[in-house]
Design a protein around this motif. Structure first.
Motif, PDB file in Angstrom:
ATOM      1  N   ALA A 287      10.900 -36.191 -15.215  1.00 10.68           N
ATOM      2  CA  ALA A 287       9.630 -35.661 -14.717  1.00 10.68           C
ATOM      3  C   ALA A 287       9.778 -34.786 -13.478  1.00 10.68           C
ATOM      4  N   ASN A 288      10.671 -35.161 -12.570  1.00 12.85           N
ATOM      5  CA  ASN A 288      10.764 -34.455 -11.285  1.00 12.85           C
ATOM      6  C   ASN A 288      11.868 -33.408 -11.221  1.00 12.85           C
ATOM      7  N   LEU A 289      12.553 -33.167 -12.321  1.00 15.62           N
ATOM      8  CA  LEU A 289      13.464 -32.016 -12.370  1.00 15.62           C
ATOM      9  C   LEU A 289      12.630 -30.748 -12.243  1.00 15.62           C
ATOM     10  N   THR A 290      13.215 -29.678 -11.728  1.00  6.22           N
ATOM     11  CA  THR A 290      12.454 -28.444 -11.545  1.00  6.22           C
ATOM     12  C   THR A 290      13.036 -27.310 -12.374  1.00  6.22           C
ATOM     13  N   ILE A 291      12.165 -26.390 -12.761  1.00  6.66           N
ATOM     14  CA  ILE A 291      12.540 -25.267 -13.607  1.00  6.66           C
ATOM     15  C   ILE A 291      11.895 -23.992 -13.069  1.00  6.66           C
ATOM     16  N   SER A 292      12.593 -22.875 -13.159  1.00 10.81           N
ATOM     17  CA  SER A 292      12.051 -21.572 -12.787  1.00 10.81           C
ATOM     18  C   SER A 292      12.329 -20.597 -13.920  1.00 10.81           C
ATOM     19  N   GLY A 293      11.426 -19.646 -14.096  1.00  7.95           N
ATOM     20  CA  GLY A 293      11.610 -18.644 -15.136  1.00  7.95           C
ATOM     21  C   GLY A 293      10.283 -18.206 -15.703  1.00  7.95           C
ATOM     22  N   VAL A 294      10.348 -17.293 -16.669  1.00  2.28           N
ATOM     23  CA  VAL A 294       9.162 -16.791 -17.368  1.00  2.28           C
ATOM     24  C   VAL A 294       9.267 -17.239 -18.818  1.00  2.28           C
ATOM     25  N   PHE A 295       8.236 -17.914 -19.312  1.00  2.00           N
ATOM     26  CA  PHE A 295       8.288 -18.528 -20.630  1.00  2.00           C
ATOM     27  C   PHE A 295       7.093 -18.075 -21.469  1.00  2.00           C
ATOM     28  N   SER A 296       7.335 -17.913 -22.757  1.00  2.91           N
ATOM     29  CA  SER A 296       6.286 -17.453 -23.665  1.00  2.91           C
ATOM     30  C   SER A 296       5.332 -18.583 -24.014  1.00  2.91           C
ATOM     31  N   LEU A 297       4.047 -18.293 -23.942  1.00  2.00           N
ATOM     32  CA  LEU A 297       3.040 -19.247 -24.392  1.00  2.00           C
ATOM     33  C   LEU A 297       2.689 -19.033 -25.858  1.00  2.00           C
ATOM     34  N   GLN A 298       3.129 -17.897 -26.420  1.00  2.00           N
ATOM     35  CA  GLN A 298       2.921 -17.652 -27.847  1.00  2.00           C
ATOM     36  C   GLN A 298       3.988 -18.334 -28.703  1.00  2.00           C
ATOM     37  N   ASP A 299       5.145 -18.578 -28.110  1.00  2.00           N
ATOM     38  CA  ASP A 299       6.236 -19.236 -28.829  1.00  2.00           C
ATOM     39  C   ASP A 299       6.707 -20.420 -27.997  1.00  2.00           C
ATOM     40  N   THR A 300       5.982 -21.524 -28.117  1.00  5.34           N
ATOM     41  CA  THR A 300       6.285 -22.680 -27.264  1.00  5.34           C
ATOM     42  C   THR A 300       7.572 -23.376 -27.680  1.00  5.34           C
ATOM     43  N   ASP A 301       7.974 -23.236 -28.951  1.00  3.15           N
ATOM     44  CA  ASP A 301       9.268 -23.795 -29.347  1.00  3.15           C
ATOM     45  C   ASP A 301      10.390 -23.116 -28.572  1.00  3.15           C
TER      46      ASP A 301
END
Length: 329
Positions: A287-301
């Motif tokens: 839960a508390n790991l962190t992530i950065s980046g730009v991710f598609s909401l049209q392709d959630t897989d």
């Protein structure tokens, strides 16, 4: 409470299908934003009315795979504990739809509940669509997924009632004498010639200002707060937080993206899960790991795969509609 279930006089006429549909209504009612302990008691009374009701309830538990055969006497606190990794009632309703079970406004109390009002709203979107409308004053109103609003324009004011979800507003150019208002469960916003996003959560609302300014008013009447371009804030009925710098994550949905900047995995999954049918879960260990980046909401897989390739986690699928992020093994 769901209709036609307050007494026992109609039980003999019920079919298995009737009972299953009623059980679905009770589950959705208990997951509504304004559910109360009395709703839980009423549900239990309905279950106790007949073995048909109890069997329907247990069958619904199996269909959703979420309540894991809840025992009799279960209250809202237990429901919340069992479903703590599922972040929205929308996903539960999605699962019912996938199972071929409809939930009507009548079951949910129609106009007597927030969900009922949402179902009857003038403008609304489903769980997999966004829509943009141009209002009579030239205002552009964009509804994110699973959003419901009513619009009331009069000679004195222009008002948008946000029942649920998230909206992007770019106000039309008009005389400032006719105020532009956005009303939420927690308070009201006055637009000062602006473009801004408003999202309503279960316990608070958030406003993010892209251009111009907004004045935020909490329902309790505390001192209002001005929020300028490049700022955002959150408020509930009793307080308004000091404005903070605008986060890209608050507005990137308008471009079909999720911009994560040191975002907790728990928050990432909550956001991605809004755009996926079924259940999107995470293990508490990640839960508390962190992530950065730009991710598609049209392709959630693809977004989930990117998460797994960036962190020491993996994706555990049970079905197409059930995925959980767990520690890498």
């Amino acid at each position: 409470m769901p209709a036609n279930q307050s007494g026992a006089e109609n039980i003999g006429q019920e079919t298995d299908s009737d009972a299953i549909e009623a059980a679905a209504g009770w589950m959705a009612r208990l997951l509504a934003d304004d559910a109360t302990e009395q709703d839980s008691i009423n549900c239990q009374q309905w279950r106790d009315q007949s073995s048909l009701h109890e069997q329907a309830w247990q069958r619904m538990c199996q269909i959703t795979g979420k309540f894991a055969s809840l025992p009799k006497g279960t209250g809202i606190q237990v429901l919340e504990k069992v479903s703590q990794s599922v972040v929205s009632r929308r996903r539960f309703l999605n699962v019912l739809a996938l199972a071929g079970i409809g939930v009507t406004a009548t079951w949910l109390g129609a106009s007597q509940t927030r969900l009922g009002r949402s179902l009857q709203a003038q403008y609304r979107t489903g769980p997999d669509e966004t829509r943009t409308f141009t209002l009579e004053d030239g205002t552009r109103l964009t509804l994110n997924i699973d959003t419901a609003v009513d619009v009331d324009f009069s000679a004195e004011k222009r008002q948008i009632q946000l029942h649920q979800g998230e909206i992007l507003i770019k106000t039309g150019h008009e005389s400032p004498r006719r105020q532009f208002l956005v009303t939420t469960h927690f308070g009201q916003l006055i637009a000062l010639g602006t473009e801004f996003c408003v999202r309503q959560y279960k316990h608070y609302a958030r406003v993010a200002v892209i251009d111009g300014a907004v004045e935020a008013y909490a329902a309790s009447g505390v001192k209002p707060q001005r929020v300028d371009a490049g700022q955002q804030t959150r408020f509930d009925k009793t307080m308004i937080a000091p404005p903070e710098p605008l986060q890209n994550a608050a507005i990137s949905w308008r471009h079909g993206k999720l911009v994560a900047e040191g975002m907790r995995v728990a928050d990432f999954i909550e956001e991605i899960g809004r755009y996926r049918p079924g259940f999107t879960l995470y293990d508490s260990a990640v839960a508390n790991l962190t992530i950065s980046g730009v991710f598609s909401l049209q392709d959630t897989d693809l977004a989930l795969q990117s998460l797994a390739s960036s962190l020491s986690v993996e994706l555990q699928y049970r079905t197409t509609y059930w995925v959980k992020v767990i520690p890498a093994r």
